[in-house]
Design an enzyme around this catalytic site. Structure first.
Site, PDB file in Angstrom:
ATOM      1  N   HIS A 135       0.831  -1.210   0.000  1.00 41.18           N
ATOM      2  CA  HIS A 135       0.000   0.000   0.000  1.00 41.18           C
ATOM      3  C   HIS A 135       0.864   1.259   0.000  1.00 41.18           C
ATOM      4  O   HIS A 135       2.065   1.207   0.268  1.00 41.18           O
ATOM      5  CB  HIS A 135      -0.929   0.023   1.213  1.00 41.18           C
ATOM      6  CG  HIS A 135      -2.158  -0.826   1.049  1.00 41.18           C
ATOM      7  ND1 HIS A 135      -2.154  -2.188   1.235  1.00 41.18           N
ATOM      8  CD2 HIS A 135      -3.436  -0.496   0.692  1.00 41.18           C
ATOM      9  CE1 HIS A 135      -3.373  -2.661   1.011  1.00 41.18           C
ATOM     10  NE2 HIS A 135      -4.165  -1.658   0.673  1.00 41.18           N
ATOM     11  N   LYS A 139      -0.751   4.817   4.828  1.00 44.79           N
ATOM     12  CA  LYS A 139      -1.795   3.942   5.380  1.00 44.79           C
ATOM     13  C   LYS A 139      -1.594   3.732   6.880  1.00 44.79           C
ATOM     14  O   LYS A 139      -0.497   3.364   7.318  1.00 44.79           O
ATOM     15  CB  LYS A 139      -1.808   2.595   4.643  1.00 44.79           C
ATOM     16  CG  LYS A 139      -2.949   1.692   5.063  1.00 44.79           C
ATOM     17  CD  LYS A 139      -3.154   0.567   4.076  1.00 44.79           C
ATOM     18  CE  LYS A 139      -4.223  -0.418   4.542  1.00 44.79           C
ATOM     19  NZ  LYS A 139      -5.537   0.192   4.770  1.00 44.79           N
TER      20      LYS A 139
HETATM   21  N1  LIG Z   1     -12.972  -0.764   1.748  1.00 45.11           N
HETATM   22  C1  LIG Z   1     -12.282  -0.199   0.742  1.00 45.11           C
HETATM   23  O1  LIG Z   1     -12.454  -0.571  -0.429  1.00 45.11           O
HETATM   24  C2  LIG Z   1     -11.326   0.894   1.039  1.00 45.11           C
HETATM   25  C3  LIG Z   1     -11.115   1.248   2.331  1.00 45.11           C
HETATM   26  N2  LIG Z   1     -10.260   2.264   2.626  1.00 45.11           N
HETATM   27  C4  LIG Z   1     -10.162   2.600   4.034  1.00 45.11           C
HETATM   28  O2  LIG Z   1     -10.810   3.860   4.235  1.00 45.11           O
HETATM   29  C5  LIG Z   1     -10.197   4.532   5.318  1.00 45.11           C
HETATM   30  C6  LIG Z   1      -9.756   5.918   4.853  1.00 45.11           C
HETATM   31  O3  LIG Z   1      -8.686   5.774   3.928  1.00 45.11           O
HETATM   32  P1  LIG Z   1      -8.006   7.060   3.249  1.00 45.11           P
HETATM   33  O4  LIG Z   1      -9.032   7.841   2.511  1.00 45.11           O
HETATM   34  O5  LIG Z   1      -6.819   6.562   2.535  1.00 45.11           O
HETATM   35  O6  LIG Z   1      -7.543   7.885   4.540  1.00 45.11           O
HETATM   36  P2  LIG Z   1      -7.375   9.467   4.654  1.00 45.11           P
HETATM   37  O7  LIG Z   1      -6.571   9.696   5.878  1.00 45.11           O
HETATM   38  O8  LIG Z   1      -6.925  10.045   3.360  1.00 45.11           O
HETATM   39  O9  LIG Z   1      -8.869   9.977   4.885  1.00 45.11           O
HETATM   40  C7  LIG Z   1      -9.596   9.811   6.072  1.00 45.11           C
HETATM   41  C8  LIG Z   1     -10.446  11.067   6.265  1.00 45.11           C
HETATM   42  O10 LIG Z   1     -11.282  10.852   7.398  1.00 45.11           O
HETATM   43  C9  LIG Z   1     -11.253  12.045   8.170  1.00 45.11           C
HETATM   44  N3  LIG Z   1     -11.627  11.724   9.533  1.00 45.11           N
HETATM   45  C10 LIG Z   1     -10.867  11.187  10.522  1.00 45.11           C
HETATM   46  N4  LIG Z   1     -11.596  11.072  11.638  1.00 45.11           N
HETATM   47  C11 LIG Z   1     -12.842  11.514  11.350  1.00 45.11           C
HETATM   48  C12 LIG Z   1     -14.047  11.634  12.097  1.00 45.11           C
HETATM   49  N5  LIG Z   1     -14.116  11.292  13.388  1.00 45.11           N
HETATM   50  N6  LIG Z   1     -15.149  12.134  11.472  1.00 45.11           N
HETATM   51  C13 LIG Z   1     -15.098  12.516  10.188  1.00 45.11           C
HETATM   52  N7  LIG Z   1     -13.976  12.433   9.426  1.00 45.11           N
HETATM   53  C14 LIG Z   1     -12.872  11.931  10.010  1.00 45.11           C
HETATM   54  C15 LIG Z   1      -9.841  12.594   8.028  1.00 45.11           C
HETATM   55  O11 LIG Z   1      -9.766  13.971   8.370  1.00 45.11           O
HETATM   56  C16 LIG Z   1      -9.588  12.328   6.543  1.00 45.11           C
HETATM   57  O12 LIG Z   1     -10.029  13.412   5.741  1.00 45.11           O
HETATM   58  C17 LIG Z   1      -9.046   3.637   5.775  1.00 45.11           C
HETATM   59  O13 LIG Z   1      -9.482   2.838   6.852  1.00 45.11           O
HETATM   60  C18 LIG Z   1      -8.768   2.788   4.560  1.00 45.11           C
HETATM   61  O14 LIG Z   1      -8.163   1.574   4.860  1.00 45.11           O
HETATM   62  C19 LIG Z   1      -9.572   2.930   1.659  1.00 45.11           C
HETATM   63  C20 LIG Z   1      -9.719   2.586   0.350  1.00 45.11           C
HETATM   64  C21 LIG Z   1     -10.608   1.519  -0.071  1.00 45.11           C
HETATM   65  O1  LIG Z   2      -6.032   2.245   2.909  1.00 48.99           O
HETATM   66  C1  LIG Z   2      -6.237   1.912   1.716  1.00 48.99           C
HETATM   67  O2  LIG Z   2      -5.787   2.550   0.754  1.00 48.99           O
HETATM   68  C2  LIG Z   2      -7.044   0.719   1.467  1.00 48.99           C
HETATM   69  N1  LIG Z   2      -7.631   0.136   2.473  1.00 48.99           N
HETATM   70  C3  LIG Z   2      -8.408  -1.048   2.423  1.00 48.99           C
HETATM   71  C4  LIG Z   2      -7.700  -2.176   3.157  1.00 48.99           C
HETATM   72  O3  LIG Z   2      -7.073  -1.928   4.195  1.00 48.99           O
HETATM   73  O4  LIG Z   2      -7.790  -3.328   2.719  1.00 48.99           O
HETATM   74  C5  LIG Z   2      -8.815  -1.409   1.011  1.00 48.99           C
HETATM   75  C6  LIG Z   2      -7.739  -1.179  -0.001  1.00 48.99           C
HETATM   76  O5  LIG Z   2      -6.708  -2.089   0.209  1.00 48.99           O
HETATM   77  C7  LIG Z   2      -7.228   0.258   0.079  1.00 48.99           C
END
Ligand SMILES: NC(=O)C1=CN([C@@H]2O[C@H](COP(=O)(O)OP(=O)(O)OC[C@H]3O[C@@H](n4cnc5c(N)ncnc54)[C@H](O)[C@@H]3O)[C@@H](O)[C@H]2O)C=CC1
Ligand SMILES: O=C(O)C1=N[C@H](C(=O)O)C[C@H](O)C1
Length: 256
Positions: A135, A139
């Protein structure tokens, strides 16, 4: 045509900002709230939100969901950090508000969901298996939610097939060199600038190996799954774990 009133929580983040654009571009959805850190969750009820998408942080997701589900708002959750205890807590909140649905999806991309399915299918046929997830360098969690789920599915398939646990031959070495142990499956986490989200599942048998690899090259890879989830979650009360449960039958086939 009536539109579904949608909120994105974590709207300024990497995936949250992409989700905001995707919801705004969908004719049948209306983005009525875009919250980030320090915004009040009351804004969701004020805006009459029907489906909230949580893309925040493992430290934030549980309090967000307790509020969301408590208000009878359906939840689509991509945020990672799930444990059996957390899933049980969410199930309890959902049970208190019958008719409310929540989807927790370790990964919204179709290729990643297929990777998990293929890995599950292959698991019983091979002696050895290791997962490598790679990743971007910002992350917060390791191993990734996808890798954790993949390893759990592999371990369950091996167990079901009567396969003995893998033996680690290492007798000398540095702590951590063999990765994290997820239900007996070694999972290795790489964090590297320039990457987004990638995973390899390596299987080994007598004289052969099989590698199942998936690459998310852009956050757009997660959007069809998120939009499908937003449209489906109001029709599926209670907790659903994994996007694969929503994919069954969407194209007239038996699904993944
Ligand atoms: N299930 C999936 O397909 C995917 C899951 N993810 C997951 O999504 C999550 C976010 O990933 P990213 O966007 O890369 O992180 P990031 O750090 O870029 O974005 C997270 C956002 O949430 C905000 N945030 C934090 N605490 C908050 C709260 N209490 N209330 C409202 N907003 C809050 C932050 O200020 C930030 O803007 C991670 O857990 C990641 O692993 C990411 C990509 C795909
Ligand atoms: O943090 C990410 O970027 C992603 N988070 C999810 C995970 O932890 O599996 C999904 C994807 O891998 C992207």
């Amino acid at each position: 045509m009536s539109t579904l009133r949608v909120a994105v929580i974590g709207a300024k983040g990497r995936i949250g900002s992409e989700a905001v654009r995707a919801v705004e571009a969908a004719d049948d959805l209306e983005l009525v709230a875009a919250l980030d850190r320090d915004d009040r969750l009351d804004a969701l009820t004020d805006a009459g939100v029907q489906v909230a998408v949580d893309l925040t942080h493992p430290d934030a997701v549980m309090s967000n969901l307790e509020y969301v589900v408590g208000q009878g708002i359906h939840a689509v959750v991509g945020t990672t950090g799930w444990t059996p205890e957390r899933l049980a807590a969410l199930e309890g909140w959902l049970a208190a508000v019958p008719g409310t649905g929540a989807l927790v999806a370790p990964n919204f991309s179709i290729g990643a969901v297929l990777t998990m399915r293929f890995a599950q299918q292959a698991a019983r046929w091979f002696e050895s298996v290791e997962v490598i997830e790679l990743h971007h360098d910002n992350k917060a969690d390791a191993p990734s939610g996808t890798a954790t789920r993949t390893a759990q599915l592999i371990a369950a398939a091996r167990h079901q097939a009567g396969r003995a646990p893998q033996q680690d031959p290492t007798t000398h070495g540095l702590q951590g060199a063999r990765g994290a142990d997820v239900d007996g499956v070694p999972v290795h986490s790489v964090r590297l600038r320039g990457l987004l989200a990638h995973q390899e599942v390596l299987f080994g048998g007598t004289g052969e190996t099989l590698t199942v690899r998936h690459d998310s090259l852009h956050h757009s890879s997660f959007m069809p799954g998120i939009l499908l989830a937003v449209r489906t979650v109001p029709t599926v009360p209670g907790l659903t774990y994994g996007l694969e449960h929503y994919l069954a039958g969407t194209d007239g086939t038996e699904g993944i």
